[in-house]
Design a protein around this motif. Structure first.
Motif, short mmCIF file in Angstrom:
data_model
loop_
_atom_site.label_atom_id
_atom_site.label_comp_id
_atom_site.label_asym_id
_atom_site.label_seq_id
_atom_site.Cartn_x
_atom_site.Cartn_y
_atom_site.Cartn_z
N LYS A 80 0.81 -1.22 0.00
CA LYS A 80 0.00 0.00 0.00
C LYS A 80 0.85 1.27 0.00
O LYS A 80 0.54 2.23 -0.70
CB LYS A 80 -0.92 0.00 1.22
N ASN A 81 1.92 1.30 0.79
CA ASN A 81 2.65 2.54 1.03
C ASN A 81 3.96 2.69 0.28
O ASN A 81 4.53 3.77 0.26
CB ASN A 81 2.92 2.69 2.53
N SER A 82 4.49 1.61 -0.28
CA SER A 82 5.78 1.63 -1.00
C SER A 82 6.88 2.37 -0.23
O SER A 82 7.49 3.30 -0.75
CB SER A 82 5.62 2.26 -2.37
N PRO A 83 7.15 1.98 1.02
CA PRO A 83 8.21 2.67 1.77
C PRO A 83 9.58 2.43 1.17
O PRO A 83 10.54 3.11 1.55
CB PRO A 83 8.09 2.06 3.17
N GLN A 84 9.71 1.53 0.20
CA GLN A 84 10.97 1.28 -0.48
C GLN A 84 11.23 2.32 -1.57
O GLN A 84 12.21 2.24 -2.29
CB GLN A 84 10.99 -0.14 -1.08
N ILE B 55 19.04 0.57 7.01
CA ILE B 55 18.07 1.50 7.56
C ILE B 55 17.40 0.83 8.75
O ILE B 55 16.98 -0.33 8.65
CB ILE B 55 17.00 1.89 6.52
N ALA B 56 17.27 1.56 9.84
CA ALA B 56 16.56 1.04 11.02
C ALA B 56 15.07 0.96 10.69
O ALA B 56 14.56 1.72 9.86
CB ALA B 56 16.79 1.95 12.21
N ILE B 57 14.39 0.07 11.35
CA ILE B 57 12.97 -0.14 11.08
C ILE B 57 12.17 1.14 11.29
O ILE B 57 11.34 1.51 10.45
CB ILE B 57 12.42 -1.28 11.96
N ASN B 58 12.41 1.86 12.39
CA ASN B 58 11.67 3.10 12.65
C ASN B 58 11.92 4.14 11.57
O ASN B 58 11.01 4.88 11.19
CB ASN B 58 12.03 3.67 14.02
N GLU B 59 13.15 4.22 11.09
CA GLU B 59 13.47 5.18 10.02
C GLU B 59 12.74 4.81 8.74
O GLU B 59 12.22 5.67 8.03
CB GLU B 59 14.98 5.20 9.78
N THR C 85 16.72 -3.31 9.17
CA THR C 85 16.89 -4.15 10.36
C THR C 85 17.33 -3.31 11.55
O THR C 85 17.89 -2.23 11.38
CB THR C 85 17.93 -5.26 10.10
N ASN C 86 17.09 -3.84 12.73
CA ASN C 86 17.63 -3.26 13.95
C ASN C 86 18.69 -4.18 14.56
O ASN C 86 19.24 -3.87 15.60
CB ASN C 86 16.52 -3.00 14.98
N ASP C 87 18.93 -5.30 13.92
CA ASP C 87 19.87 -6.31 14.42
C ASP C 87 21.31 -5.86 14.19
O ASP C 87 21.74 -5.66 13.05
CB ASP C 87 19.61 -7.64 13.72
N LYS C 88 22.08 -5.68 15.26
CA LYS C 88 23.46 -5.17 15.17
C LYS C 88 24.37 -6.10 14.38
O LYS C 88 25.22 -5.64 13.61
CB LYS C 88 24.03 -4.93 16.57
N ILE D 193 23.58 -8.21 11.93
CA ILE D 193 23.28 -8.10 10.50
C ILE D 193 23.79 -6.77 9.95
O ILE D 193 24.38 -6.72 8.87
CB ILE D 193 21.77 -8.26 10.23
N LYS D 194 23.58 -5.69 10.70
CA LYS D 194 24.06 -4.37 10.25
C LYS D 194 25.56 -4.41 9.98
O LYS D 194 26.03 -3.95 8.94
CB LYS D 194 23.79 -3.30 11.32
N PHE D 195 26.31 -4.94 10.93
CA PHE D 195 27.77 -5.00 10.81
C PHE D 195 28.17 -5.83 9.59
O PHE D 195 29.01 -5.44 8.80
CB PHE D 195 28.37 -5.57 12.09
N PHE D 196 27.55 -6.99 9.44
CA PHE D 196 27.89 -7.90 8.35
C PHE D 196 27.60 -7.27 6.98
O PHE D 196 28.46 -7.24 6.11
CB PHE D 196 27.13 -9.23 8.48
N VAL D 197 26.38 -6.78 6.79
CA VAL D 197 26.00 -6.29 5.46
C VAL D 197 26.74 -5.01 5.09
O VAL D 197 27.05 -4.78 3.91
CB VAL D 197 24.47 -6.13 5.29
N ARG D 198 27.04 -4.17 6.08
CA ARG D 198 27.82 -2.96 5.78
C ARG D 198 29.21 -3.29 5.25
O ARG D 198 29.77 -2.55 4.45
CB ARG D 198 27.93 -2.08 7.03
N SER D 199 29.76 -4.43 5.67
CA SER D 199 31.08 -4.83 5.18
C SER D 199 31.05 -5.14 3.69
O SER D 199 32.08 -5.17 3.03
CB SER D 199 31.62 -6.03 5.97
#
Length: 145
Positions: A22-26, A101-105, A84-87, A89-95
């Motif tokens: 509905k919202n296309s937040p992507q 992007i955080a879920i709230n953002e 994700t908010n999972d630290k 996963i964040k660390f891994f994928v940034r590498s």
């Protein structure tokens, strides 16, 4: 898992898919969306499924590992955005150069976009004459001319 727990889980997953549809937040509806769920079962109503949204049920691995594998095997990881908010996963994928992007953002960006669209649609346009008249009135009030 009890039957009612499956229903609650299914409803939550359906709501997420409906929200994205509905919202296309992507951003653009043309941006590919992949949702990864931890589950051996396809706990999703068939009406929630959409050809533009790929839904993966991890079956024999957890969602974190599946996301990492998707990023690792990607030809263009710098074109991926992981929500994700999972630290870990964040660390891994940034590498791999993936944007995170955080879920709230992610939700806030969508809410801001919808608010912006609604406020833009409701604003009447002003002519240059009206703008000039308003500016003159404000000068008289604030500058006491």
């Amino acid at each position: 898992m009890r039957a009612w727990e499956k229903l609650i889980l299914k409803d939550g997953r359906d709501s997420l898919v409906e929200f994205i549809k509905k919202n296309s937040p992507q951003g653009s509806k043309h941006n590919k969306v992949v949702i990864v769920f931890d589950s051996k079962l396809d706990l999703l109503n068939s009406s929630a499924k959409d050809a533009k949204i790929e839904i993966i049920f991890t079956k024999n691995q957890n969602a974190d590992d599946k996301i990492k594998n998707l990023v690792r095997l990607s030809k263009n990881p710098k074109e991926i955005v992981v929500v994700t908010n999972d630290k870990d996963i964040k660390f891994f994928v940034r590498s791999y150069g993936v944007k995170v992007i955080a879920i709230n953002e992610f939700i806030k960006n969508d809410t801001a976009k919808n608010t912006q669209n609604a406020s833009t649609a409701q604003k009447p346009g002003l002519t240059y004459t009206q703008i000039d008249r308003i500016n003159q009135e404000l000068k008289e009030i604030w500058l006491k001319k």
